[in-house]
Design an enzyme around this catalytic site. Structure first.
Site, PDB file in Angstrom:
ATOM      1  N   CYS A   1       0.854  -1.186   0.000  1.00  0.00           N
ATOM      2  CA  CYS A   1       0.000   0.000   0.000  1.00  0.00           C
ATOM      3  C   CYS A   1       0.896   1.244   0.000  1.00  0.00           C
ATOM      4  O   CYS A   1       2.004   1.229   0.521  1.00  0.00           O
ATOM      5  CB  CYS A   1      -0.902   0.003   1.225  1.00  0.00           C
TER       6      CYS A   1
ATOM      7  N   ASP B   1       0.484   3.728   1.728  1.00  0.00           N
ATOM      8  CA  ASP B   1       0.445   4.281   3.083  1.00  0.00           C
ATOM      9  C   ASP B   1       1.851   4.518   3.644  1.00  0.00           C
ATOM     10  O   ASP B   1       2.696   3.619   3.621  1.00  0.00           O
ATOM     11  CB  ASP B   1      -0.328   3.305   3.983  1.00  0.00           C
TER      12      ASP B   1
ATOM     13  N   ARG C   1       2.909   4.642   6.499  1.00  0.00           N
ATOM     14  CA  ARG C   1       3.267   3.901   7.721  1.00  0.00           C
ATOM     15  C   ARG C   1       3.726   2.484   7.429  1.00  0.00           C
ATOM     16  O   ARG C   1       3.972   1.704   8.352  1.00  0.00           O
ATOM     17  CB  ARG C   1       2.059   3.872   8.666  1.00  0.00           C
TER      18      ARG C   1
ATOM     19  N   HIS D   1      -2.349  -4.032   4.982  1.00  0.00           N
ATOM     20  CA  HIS D   1      -2.150  -3.626   6.385  1.00  0.00           C
ATOM     21  C   HIS D   1      -3.484  -3.281   7.021  1.00  0.00           C
ATOM     22  O   HIS D   1      -4.385  -2.771   6.345  1.00  0.00           O
ATOM     23  CB  HIS D   1      -1.184  -2.440   6.470  1.00  0.00           C
TER      24      HIS D   1
ATOM     25  N   CYS E   1      -6.265   0.185   6.883  1.00  0.00           N
ATOM     26  CA  CYS E   1      -5.991   0.699   5.530  1.00  0.00           C
ATOM     27  C   CYS E   1      -7.111   1.668   5.128  1.00  0.00           C
ATOM     28  O   CYS E   1      -8.282   1.283   5.062  1.00  0.00           O
ATOM     29  CB  CYS E   1      -5.906  -0.455   4.529  1.00  0.00           C
TER      30      CYS E   1
HETATM   31 CO    CO Z   1      -3.482   1.211   2.968  1.00  0.00          CO
END
Ligand code: CO
Length: 219
Positions: free
Chosen positions: A42, A44, A46, A98, A101
């Site tokens: 992803c 993302d 993090r 994750h 999400c």
């Molecule tokens: Co995500």
């Protein structure tokens, strides 16, 4: 100091750090890459692929998008996959989702997000396929967690359904496909799915080259 300047300074420190333990590090980097793994994660911030897996530059071939999707008309992802499988000859392809999400969470609403609606549609389709199981979970967080897990499993299936992966399975007996989940709350990765070369798929997705007998050995 402006925040982006800190990044440029950090880069200088990182170079010195690398050179102090291995003076030839960058010379070697410039000559070739032989990653054993392709990573589909992803976007993302993090979920930094290298950091959470303890891998170094040169070890992971990375593709990231919102909610780690494998869409069979996405030429960006497919190009990365083809290069990884056919040229770099990676042994493993990892789809890493994750918990928490945002892509998955927002796909489960009816909100109009504009352009990204089109991307989130693929996740809505995953929900529709597994609606009975998802809707039976009462706790909202557990429901979202399960949806993240199911999404990863579906994306691993999508990978297996590509001709790129099936040709490599038949000819070279690789790559192994993995579905992992990263837990932002603990930092741990969890193995969710694993498809080994030659795994039977629903027949409509198995290309007809599987029916052909291997060429006879030359005398
Ligand atoms: Co995500």
């Amino acid at each position: 100091m402006e925040s982006y300047k800190k990044m440029l300074l950090a880069n200088k420190a990182w170079v010195q750090d690398k050179l102090s333990v291995d003076p030839q590090f960058f010379e070697r980097q410039a000559t070739q890459q032989r990653p054993e793994f392709m990573w589909i994660g992803c976007s993302d911030s993090r979920v930094p692929a290298e950091e959470i897996t303890g891998t170094q530059p040169g070890e992971l071939f990375v593709h990231r998008n919102v909610a780690n999707l494998v869409v069979h008309t996405d030429f960006n992802m497919l190009s990365v996959l083809q290069y990884a499988v056919e040229v770099l000859e990676v042994k493993h392809v990892i789809v890493c989702g994750h918990y928490d999400c945002g892509g998955v969470k927002n796909a489960l609403t009816r909100h109009d997000f504009g352009l990204i609606n089109k991307w989130l549609r693929y996740i809505k389709d995953v929900y529709r396929l597994h609606r009975r199981e998802i809707d039976a979970i009462e706790d909202p967080r557990a429901r979202l967690d399960r949806m993240v897990e199911i999404n990863v499993m579906e994306q691993v299936n999508n990978l297996a359904e590509t001709s790129i992966v099936q040709r490599a399975w038949k000819k070279f007996d690789r790559p192994v496909l993995h579905g992992w989940i990263y837990d932002l709350r603990t930092g741990y990765l969890k193995e969710q799915a694993c498809l080994r070369p030659g795994t039977r798929l629903e027949s409509i997705y198995m290309f007809d080259f599987w029916d052909q007998a291997p060429p006879p050995d030359k005398p």
